[in-house]
Design an enzyme around this catalytic site. Structure first.
Site, short mmCIF file in Angstrom:
data_model
loop_
_atom_site.label_atom_id
_atom_site.label_comp_id
_atom_site.label_asym_id
_atom_site.label_seq_id
_atom_site.Cartn_x
_atom_site.Cartn_y
_atom_site.Cartn_z
N ASP A 25 0.55 -0.98 0.37
CA ASP A 25 0.44 0.23 -0.30
C ASP A 25 1.13 1.67 -0.36
O ASP A 25 1.99 1.18 0.30
CB ASP A 25 -0.77 0.10 0.97
CG ASP A 25 -1.69 1.09 1.61
OD1 ASP A 25 -2.74 1.55 -0.23
OD2 ASP A 25 -3.27 1.43 1.85
N HIS A 42 4.30 2.04 -7.96
CA HIS A 42 4.54 1.36 -8.04
C HIS A 42 6.08 0.47 -8.61
O HIS A 42 6.19 -1.27 -7.77
CB HIS A 42 3.86 0.12 -9.62
CG HIS A 42 2.34 1.30 -8.92
ND1 HIS A 42 1.70 0.94 -7.67
CD2 HIS A 42 1.48 1.28 -9.74
CE1 HIS A 42 0.31 1.47 -7.76
NE2 HIS A 42 -0.05 1.02 -8.94
N LEU A 136 13.98 -18.45 1.40
CA LEU A 136 12.94 -17.79 1.95
C LEU A 136 11.98 -18.10 0.49
O LEU A 136 12.33 -18.64 -0.21
CB LEU A 136 13.45 -16.13 1.97
CG LEU A 136 11.41 -15.50 1.51
CD1 LEU A 136 10.69 -15.39 2.69
CD2 LEU A 136 11.91 -14.37 1.22
C1 FPP Z 1 -0.90 -0.25 -3.57
O1 FPP Z 1 -0.42 1.18 -2.94
C2 FPP Z 1 -0.01 -1.54 -4.68
C3 FPP Z 1 -0.52 -2.04 -5.37
C4 FPP Z 1 -1.93 -1.78 -5.63
C5 FPP Z 1 0.15 -2.21 -6.67
C6 FPP Z 1 1.45 -2.79 -5.62
C7 FPP Z 1 1.93 -4.15 -6.94
C8 FPP Z 1 3.13 -4.62 -7.06
C9 FPP Z 1 4.30 -3.77 -6.66
C10 FPP Z 1 3.56 -5.11 -7.54
C11 FPP Z 1 3.80 -7.07 -7.61
C12 FPP Z 1 4.62 -8.44 -8.24
C13 FPP Z 1 5.83 -8.55 -8.57
C14 FPP Z 1 5.88 -9.82 -9.12
C15 FPP Z 1 6.64 -7.96 -8.94
P1 FPP Z 1 -1.32 2.00 -3.82
O2 FPP Z 1 -1.72 2.23 -5.10
O3 FPP Z 1 -2.93 1.69 -3.45
O4 FPP Z 1 -0.94 2.91 -3.16
P2 FPP Z 1 -2.11 4.88 -2.30
O5 FPP Z 1 -2.92 3.83 -1.27
O6 FPP Z 1 -0.90 5.24 -2.14
O7 FPP Z 1 -2.80 4.43 -3.38
#
Ligand code: FPP
Length: 158
Positions: A25, A42, A136
């Site tokens: 998050d 991201h 892990l």
């Molecule tokens: C939440 O932040 C995060 C996500 C919706 C996506 C996270 C996913 C990745 C980083 C991909 C991982 C996968 C691999 C295999 C590397 P948000 O966008 O909800 O943040 P906010 O709450 O600040 O808007």
């Protein structure tokens, strides 16, 4: 190639949890604060998975679950979803060798089939490549959702 990280947590830890689960998050907020697009947040989140994974492995954690993409996330803008679909490929391209060098095994949970073929392929390849590793377990929860889990459980029960 990234080096194995070393931090000041070498001493002072008496008990290491067997399993750690993290709900990802704040990627968007991280980016906004820096005047960057949400996708940069991201990308930073994915790099952080790598950092945390190496550290958890070094500390002897057995399983690290990352809640990376929920069923709700499909409602996000198309370009953001598109980037999120590409991210596992970018991540494994960059870090698979490092995961191998650190004996980390990749697994996933959730419904992979809704993702583009290329995304599925990258994830399955990483799982296959690392399956003999004994360190892990890095479990990536992808396309998961409580509504879906309940539905599947009810179907199974019926
Ligand atoms: C939440 O932040 C995060 C996500 C919706 C996506 C996270 C996913 C990745 C980083 C991909 C991982 C996968 C691999 C295999 C590397 P948000 O966008 O909800 O943040 P906010 O709450 O600040 O808007």
């Amino acid at each position: 190639m990234p080096e194995q990280i070393s931090t000041a947590t070498d001493t002072g830890i008496l008990q290491v949890p067997e399993t750690i689960a993290i709900i990802m998050d704040g990627n968007g907020r991280w980016a906004k604060k820096r005047g960057l697009p949400r996708t940069a947040g991201h990308k930073k989140g994915a790099d952080t998975i790598h950092t945390i994974g190496l550290e958890a492995n070094r500390l002897g954690v057995k399983k690290l679950i990352l809640y990376a993409f929920s069923t709700e996330n499909w409602k996000r803008p198309e370009d953001e979803v598109g980037y999120l679909c590409k991210l596992p490929g970018l991540f494994f391209d960059r870090y698979i060798r490092d995961l191998m060098n650190n004996n980390i095994r990749v697994t996933f949970a959730g419904e992979l089939e809704r993702f583009p073929e290329s995304t599925q392929k990258m994830i399955r390849k990483a799982v296959q490549q690392t399956e003999a590793n004994t360190g892990l377990e890095l479990c990536i929860a992808i396309n998961y959702g409580s509504r879906r889990e309940l539905l599947l459980a009810a179907r199974q029960y019926a």
